[in-house]
Write a protein that holds these residues in place. Structure first.
Motif, PDB file in Angstrom:
ATOM      1  N   THR A 123      -9.064  -2.400  -2.681  1.00  0.00           N
ATOM      2  CA  THR A 123      -8.071  -1.430  -3.124  1.00  0.00           C
ATOM      3  C   THR A 123      -8.406  -0.041  -2.622  1.00  0.00           C
ATOM      4  N   SER A 124      -9.423   0.059  -1.799  1.00  0.00           N
ATOM      5  CA  SER A 124      -9.835   1.359  -1.302  1.00  0.00           C
ATOM      6  C   SER A 124      -9.239   1.625   0.072  1.00  0.00           C
ATOM      7  N   GLU A 125      -9.276   2.869   0.453  1.00  0.00           N
ATOM      8  CA  GLU A 125      -8.737   3.269   1.746  1.00  0.00           C
ATOM      9  C   GLU A 125      -9.852   3.416   2.771  1.00  0.00           C
ATOM     10  N   ALA A 126      -9.508   3.257   4.023  1.00  0.00           N
ATOM     11  CA  ALA A 126     -10.421   3.482   5.147  1.00  0.00           C
ATOM     12  C   ALA A 126     -11.662   2.597   5.096  1.00  0.00           C
ATOM     13  N   GLY A 127     -11.520   1.397   4.507  1.00  0.00           N
ATOM     14  CA  GLY A 127     -12.631   0.456   4.511  1.00  0.00           C
ATOM     15  C   GLY A 127     -13.734   0.759   3.523  1.00  0.00           C
ATOM     16  N   ALA A 128     -13.549   1.788   2.697  1.00  0.00           N
ATOM     17  CA  ALA A 128     -14.567   2.091   1.691  1.00  0.00           C
ATOM     18  C   ALA A 128     -14.510   1.039   0.590  1.00  0.00           C
TER      19      ALA A 128
END
Length: 84
Positions: free
Chosen positions: A7-12
């Motif tokens: 559910t995180s952005e940019a692969g975090a």
């Protein structure tokens, strides 16, 4: 391992993976709040706790475990944030 979702952005993190042994691997921020850590039970050497958003668990459950609906997770009290 097979990527299940995040559910995180940019692969975090947090991110969930499925292994070929039928287990789930959680990538996430380590819980560092002393009060939250004090609530853990029977933590063995080498174990830690990571925090995962409820939305990620329900999304993956609905997709990976179709016989269990995401509504099975509804109605639980929200957990207090444990990282910090």
């Amino acid at each position: 391992m097979r990527f299940l979702g995040s559910t995180s952005e940019a692969g975090a993190c947090p991110t969930l993976y499925e292994t070929d042994r039928g287990t789930i691997v959680v990538q996430g921020l380590q819980v560092s709040d002393p009060e939250a850590l004090a609530d853990l039970r029977d933590v063995l050497d080498g174990e830690t706790a990571v925090e995962v958003p409820r939305e990620l668990l329900t999304e993956i459950a609905a997709r990976v475990l179709p016989e269990i609906t995401a509504t099975a997770f509804q109605g639980s009290a929200p957990a207090r944030p444990a990282t910090g």
